[in-house]
Enzyme design. Structure first.
Site, PDB file in Angstrom:
ATOM      1  N   GLY A   1     -22.748   5.947   1.955  1.00 17.49           N
ATOM      2  CA  GLY A   1     -22.059   4.715   1.613  1.00 17.49           C
ATOM      3  C   GLY A   1     -20.664   4.667   2.188  1.00 17.49           C
ATOM      4  O   GLY A   1     -20.403   3.946   3.143  1.00 17.49           O
TER       5      GLY A   1
ATOM      6  N   MET B   1     -16.731   7.262   2.346  1.00 15.34           N
ATOM      7  CA  MET B   1     -16.013   8.469   1.926  1.00 15.34           C
ATOM      8  C   MET B   1     -14.596   8.430   2.436  1.00 15.34           C
ATOM      9  O   MET B   1     -14.353   8.109   3.601  1.00 15.34           O
ATOM     10  CB  MET B   1     -16.741   9.711   2.460  1.00 15.34           C
ATOM     11  CG  MET B   1     -16.067  11.031   2.128  1.00 15.34           C
ATOM     12  SD  MET B   1     -16.036  11.332   0.334  1.00 15.34           S
ATOM     13  CE  MET B   1     -14.605  12.416   0.223  1.00 15.34           C
TER      14      MET B   1
ATOM     15  N   HIS C   1     -10.877   0.146  -1.350  1.00 15.61           N
ATOM     16  CA  HIS C   1     -11.057   1.304  -2.235  1.00 15.61           C
ATOM     17  C   HIS C   1     -10.799   2.607  -1.494  1.00 15.61           C
ATOM     18  O   HIS C   1     -10.056   3.465  -1.968  1.00 15.61           O
ATOM     19  CB  HIS C   1     -12.472   1.296  -2.806  1.00 15.61           C
ATOM     20  CG  HIS C   1     -12.738   2.438  -3.733  1.00 15.61           C
ATOM     21  ND1 HIS C   1     -12.677   2.319  -5.100  1.00 15.61           N
ATOM     22  CD2 HIS C   1     -13.057   3.730  -3.481  1.00 15.61           C
ATOM     23  CE1 HIS C   1     -12.944   3.489  -5.653  1.00 15.61           C
ATOM     24  NE2 HIS C   1     -13.181   4.368  -4.691  1.00 15.61           N
ATOM     25  N   GLU C   2     -11.405   2.761  -0.340  1.00 20.09           N
ATOM     26  CA  GLU C   2     -11.255   4.016   0.403  1.00 20.09           C
ATOM     27  C   GLU C   2      -9.813   4.191   0.893  1.00 20.09           C
ATOM     28  O   GLU C   2      -9.283   5.304   0.897  1.00 20.09           O
ATOM     29  CB  GLU C   2     -12.228   4.056   1.582  1.00 20.09           C
ATOM     30  CG  GLU C   2     -13.690   3.908   1.204  1.00 20.09           C
ATOM     31  CD  GLU C   2     -14.127   4.880   0.118  1.00 20.09           C
ATOM     32  OE1 GLU C   2     -14.958   4.494  -0.706  1.00 20.09           O
ATOM     33  OE2 GLU C   2     -13.633   6.014   0.074  1.00 20.09           O
TER      34      GLU C   2
ATOM     35  N   GLU D   1     -11.212   8.668  -9.374  1.00 22.21           N
ATOM     36  CA  GLU D   1     -12.167   7.582  -9.188  1.00 22.21           C
ATOM     37  C   GLU D   1     -11.892   6.400 -10.105  1.00 22.21           C
ATOM     38  O   GLU D   1     -11.899   5.251  -9.668  1.00 22.21           O
ATOM     39  CB  GLU D   1     -13.593   8.094  -9.384  1.00 22.21           C
ATOM     40  CG  GLU D   1     -14.045   9.072  -8.316  1.00 22.21           C
ATOM     41  CD  GLU D   1     -13.936   8.517  -6.911  1.00 22.21           C
ATOM     42  OE1 GLU D   1     -13.839   7.283  -6.739  1.00 22.21           O
ATOM     43  OE2 GLU D   1     -13.935   9.321  -5.966  1.00 22.21           O
TER      44      GLU D   1
END
Length: 766
Positions: free
Chosen positions: A385, A387, A421-422, A444
């Site tokens: 997905g 990372m 997000h990453e 997270e």
């Protein structure tokens, strides 16, 4: 990082890989297993919002996959190997043989057993020599005593390594300038065991006396082409890439593969065939490159310490687009997004989203990017997905590619959210990380909250909140009510792969949101500033974050700590009373801790006659099992709007439910979330009445009034998306969740009938 959940299970990854690469061999598998296992890791959202894979047990039963040997050669001995012209014996071959013969017994790991490392790797040099069929990895680990451990010199240093993947060819101590080296003797200086290389305390102390710094030099050989577990370094299609979270680095070399060892990856050299692999990428900044006949190399350096799970290497034939971003302080950062060459025309929105993310993080949290380069790699067959590897994010193409010809609005929002997000992990996860995997929600939950806020600011904040709460209730609440219920910081685990849950991610984000609700946005920012000031470059715990929030705002948040250890979904029941200008709200809580949680309940009061908001949003702090809050000097009776913006992850229940009050809020509430929530309750009531042939004119009139007022209000707003949500009936799956016995045809028929009634009434306006 958003789509990490469930895809950490090696068997799932193996199955995905084999289905893709070897579908003929798996022709006998049920069709339900032919897709859906490649969704991945984009760290929270997709897995939390609907792309979880089947359980490990279900997969192993259906496919009869053995319990050992995933992705590597667990069932064969290693013969003597040649290393670039020389020969040597594989030092860990005996461990491989023993591993193949012995069946694994699950071992439970407990949070209370955490111990800091007696020695730390402060710096590392690595050399990857990539050939077809094998890759030789030479590493130099610069080891220093951990002075926080009083008796460090009496303790062994344990390095993690997966002997089924890693062939250990050479092991020796060196001093910093390479002027002296010493081969290590097994039994005396070190010991090999399953998954471990144990450096004896005596050997470490002895060599430390000869040299200011201990340098451990290792040479290992790995076979990425055979790594079907897709953890560590593997070959996917025509490309080499890596995935090291949570425990993949030990499948590359021997190393303290745990998040509390943060080292500077000072020099990472990659060499490969020039024509096949023109792109050689790793973390940090590229400091050197060159050609060597038909081969070439690149050297990368990351000046910021990081844990091993953030290491990344990519070698392939990629196309890209380039841009740049100038930070608030005036630094120019080169941005590059890579993909397979035929997908380059779909990368523009990813680049735009990256620049938006960088600007938002500077504006909202004062956080600038810290390297000269920021690279994103998107590949078709990366099954994790996404990372957040430092400076080198790796994505599945589903979360990067978008073009007007094929992408929907939802696709664009997903790309924007996952890219954000990453990127946000650069500070919340990379610069400050978790000291052990029990603290996973620290990075997270915090980063999910940040990407939710970013997506809300970029689009519609109320709609984003509604979508997040729908996902939370649909998945995390179900998890909380199941045998799999666990707190956001569990006390034990057997497999780290099972740790990436919607509780850790989504409920973890709600816990972070409650800090902001209690402290306000300014107070939350003060807490974040202090958190980074105290812990930049460190591996810390959830308690360190809580203390930063408390100290920055002069608040006592000891009771709030219960949210980290309490499983299940709390319930808050409310009752109200109005008398002589005083309105009281009594709140009762129940939870699995059997002692009161610190719950922020946001409330507003609306005049019962005019609908005017007479008390704006106020946060009630429920800190006892039962508390009564009063509002004085009111001119008339009011209607309460409770749990505004879903201020806490609880189930809110009225002691006495009133359809009139629900209809009032559906028509007049100034809080977008509660307006939508009340409308959904009202629509649901009418649909179920219709399904049971018991529809009342009163309920229909209330629905029509609420719908009409919302429709009229749409003429006075620019946020049409929240209006669209407020006008939409609950879908059939949502209705089915509220039925003991699901009757699909009856649900569809009743919902359709209510829809037609509303449509006929407002035909002209619509």
């Amino acid at each position: 990082s958003r789509i990490k959940i469930a895809m950490r299970i090696p068997r799932v990854a193996l199955l995905s890989f084999l289905i893709q690469r070897n579908s003929e061999a798996f022709g006998m598998l049920p069709s339900r297993m032919s897709s859906g296992f490649l969704s991945g890791k984009a760290k929270q959202n997709r897995c939390v919002q609907g792309h979880k894979s089947a359980s490990l047990a279900a997969i192993s039963q259906t496919c009869a996959i053995p319990a050992t040997g995933f992705g590597c050669s667990a069932n064969r001995s290693f013969p003597p190997m040649r290393i670039r012209g020389g020969s040597t014996t594989v030092l860990n071959s005996a461990v491989v043989d023993a591993t193949a013969e012995k069946k694994d017994t699950p071992v439970e790991i407990f949070r209370k057993d955490y111990e800091p490392l007696p020695y730390l790797v402060s710096k590392i040099h690595m050399d990857f020599y990539i050939e077809n069929g094998k890759t030789t990895v030479t590493s130099k680990l610069f080891i220093e005593p951990n002075t926080q451990v009083s008796d460090f010199d009496a303790k062994d240093l344990v390095l993690d390594g997966d002997e089924t993947c890693v062939k250990l060819l050479s092991l020796k101590f060196e001093n910093a300038d390479n002027s002296e080296s010493s081969d290590l003797i097994e039994g005396k200086d070190y010991q090999l065991a399953k998954g471990k290389l144990i450096l004896k305390a005596a050997a470490l102390s002895s060599f430390a006396k000869k040299s200011e710094k201990i340098v451990l030099s290792t040479i290992v050989e790995i076979a990425p082409e055979e790594n079907t577990a897709l953890s560590g370094m593997y070959k996917s299609g025509t490309m080499y890439c890596s995935q090291c979270e949570a425990m993949g680095f030990r499948r590359i070399t021997y190393y303290p593969d745990r998040p509390d060892n943060m080292a500077i990856y000072e020099r990472v050299r990659i060499e490969a065939a020039k024509d096949e692999y023109p792109n050689l990428l790793s973390n940090g900044n590229r400091i050197e490159s060159g050609e060597l006949g038909d081969r070439h190399y690149a050297v990368w350096s990351d000046p910021f310490p990081k844990p091993s799970y953030l290491f990344c290497i990519v070698a392939g034939n990629l196309g890209s687009i380039k841009d740049s971003y100038t930070t608030t302080s005036g630094r120019k950062v080169t941005l590059e997004v890579f993909s397979e060459p035929d997908n380059v025309n779909k990368l523009d929105y990813a680049m735009e989203s990256l620049k938006k993310s960088m600007k938002w993080d500077e504006d909202v949290f004062g956080l600038e990017y810290d390297l000269d380069l920021y690279n994103i790699v998107a590949v078709n067959d990366f099954n994790m997905g996404a990372m957040e590897n430092k400076g080198l994010n790796v994505f599945n193409t589903a979360y990067v590619l978008a073009s007007p010809e094929s992408a929907t609005d939802t696709d664009y929002e997903l790309v924007e959210g996952v890219i954000g997000h990453e990127y946000f992990h650069n500070w919340t996860g990379n610069r400050v990380t978790c000291k052990d995997w029990f603290q996973l929600t620290l990075k997270e939950g915090l980063t999910v909250f940040r990407d939710q806020e970013f997506s809300g600011d970029m689009n519609s904040k109320p709609v984003k909140r509604i979508e997040d709460v729908k996902s939370l209730r649909g998945r995390q609440f179900n998890e909380d009510s199941s045998p799999m219920a666990h707190p956001i910081r569990p006390d034990s685990y057997i497999s780290m792969d099972n740790f990436y849950t919607s509780t850790v991610y989504s409920k973890g984000a709600e816990v972070i949101r409650m800090y902001q609700t209690l402290l306000g946005k300014e107070g939350f920012r003060k807490g974040m500033d202090l958190y980074f000031e105290r812990h930049d470059g460190q591996a810390v715990s959830c308690d360190d974050f809580r203390m930063a929030m408390a100290d920055a705002n002069g608040r006592d948040l000891e009771q709030f700590a219960l949210w980290y250890s309490t499983p299940g979904t709390p319930t808050v029941t409310y009752s109200t009373n109005y008398s002589n200008g005083t309105y009281s709200v009594t709140l009762k809580q129940s939870n699995k801790a059997d002692k009161p949680l610190h719950i922020p309940v946001a409330v507003g009061l609306l005049d019962k006659q005019t609908g005017e908001e007479v008390v704006p949003t106020t946060v009630l702090e429920l800190k006892e099992m039962e508390q009564t809050f009063t509002f004085d000097n009111l001119i008339g009776d009011v209607v309460p709007s409770l749990l505004r913006d879903f201020s806490a992850p609880v189930k809110l229940i009225a002691a006495e439910e009133s359809k009139e009050a629900i209809a009032f809020l559906a028509a007049r509430d100034t809080d977008g979330f509660n307006k939508w929530e009340s409308g959904q309750q009202l629509y649901t009531s009418l649909i179920f009445q219709t399904m049971n042939d018991d529809a009342s004119d009163q309920t229909l009139d209330l629905v029509l009034e609420a719908f009409g007022r919302t429709l009229q209000g749409s003429k006075e707003t620019t946020d049409y998306s929240i209006t669209a949500y407020a006008l939409s009936l609950p879908n059939e799956s949502t209705l089915a969740e509220q039925m003991e016995v699901i009757e699909p045809r009856s649900v569809r028929k009743a919902r359709g009938a209510v829809k037609k009634q509303i449509a006929r009434e407002f035909k002209a306006e619509l």
